[in-house]
Write a protein that holds these residues in place. Sequence first.
Motif, PDB file in Angstrom:
ATOM      1  N   TRP A 196     -36.823 -17.702   7.633  1.00 46.44           N
ATOM      2  CA  TRP A 196     -36.437 -17.420   9.012  1.00 46.44           C
ATOM      3  C   TRP A 196     -34.942 -17.172   9.188  1.00 46.44           C
ATOM      4  O   TRP A 196     -34.532 -16.644  10.216  1.00 46.44           O
ATOM      5  N   THR A 251     -33.976 -13.595   9.960  1.00 42.61           N
ATOM      6  CA  THR A 251     -34.463 -13.239  11.294  1.00 42.61           C
ATOM      7  C   THR A 251     -33.549 -13.816  12.364  1.00 42.61           C
ATOM      8  O   THR A 251     -33.217 -13.142  13.351  1.00 42.61           O
ATOM      9  N   VAL A 277     -37.406 -18.511  19.838  1.00 39.87           N
ATOM     10  CA  VAL A 277     -38.819 -18.799  19.587  1.00 39.87           C
ATOM     11  C   VAL A 277     -39.710 -17.793  20.307  1.00 39.87           C
ATOM     12  O   VAL A 277     -40.686 -17.295  19.740  1.00 39.87           O
ATOM     13  N   LEU A 323     -42.630 -18.136  14.811  1.00 40.17           N
ATOM     14  CA  LEU A 323     -41.512 -19.068  14.698  1.00 40.17           C
ATOM     15  C   LEU A 323     -41.747 -20.233  15.659  1.00 40.17           C
ATOM     16  O   LEU A 323     -41.933 -20.031  16.852  1.00 40.17           O
ATOM     17  N   LEU A 325     -37.489 -23.637  13.560  1.00 39.64           N
ATOM     18  CA  LEU A 325     -36.208 -23.088  14.014  1.00 39.64           C
ATOM     19  C   LEU A 325     -35.114 -24.139  13.930  1.00 39.64           C
ATOM     20  O   LEU A 325     -34.028 -23.876  13.398  1.00 39.64           O
ATOM     21  N   CYS A 384     -34.033 -24.790  10.370  1.00 37.81           N
ATOM     22  CA  CYS A 384     -33.259 -23.657   9.854  1.00 37.81           C
ATOM     23  C   CYS A 384     -31.849 -23.643  10.456  1.00 37.81           C
ATOM     24  O   CYS A 384     -30.863 -23.440   9.736  1.00 37.81           O
TER      25      CYS A 384
END
Length: 114
Positions: A29, A32, A48, A54, A59, A62
């Motif tokens: 992620w 992204t 999100v 996701l 999230l 990450c």
Amino acid sequence: MKTKQPLFTKKSAPERSARMVEAIYGCKWSLTIYQLLAHGINRPGAMVSNVEGLTTKVLNECLKRNIEFGILERITFNEIPPKVEYHVTEFGKKFLRILDELEKLQFEIDSDYL
């Protein structure tokens, strides 16, 4: 009698930066999230809702990893309800340029094998 000095010394791998690149590429992620930030989407809820698949939990993990590496910074606004935004740091901008170069290199490698 003079002793001849070697021209080169043994070079070791860049341990910390290699670990950082591996951790970021290992998180599917992160790239992204960088795209979202580049498009001005810097609030977790918006991230999100803009990316299918996701979750808030993933999230947050990450984002935390990116903050620990110094790539992103978390800005908290003193508001009710609380408002949080994420931004790329100066170090993060340098790091993202390196990732861009790795992507170009991968494209070249892929092109050679087609």
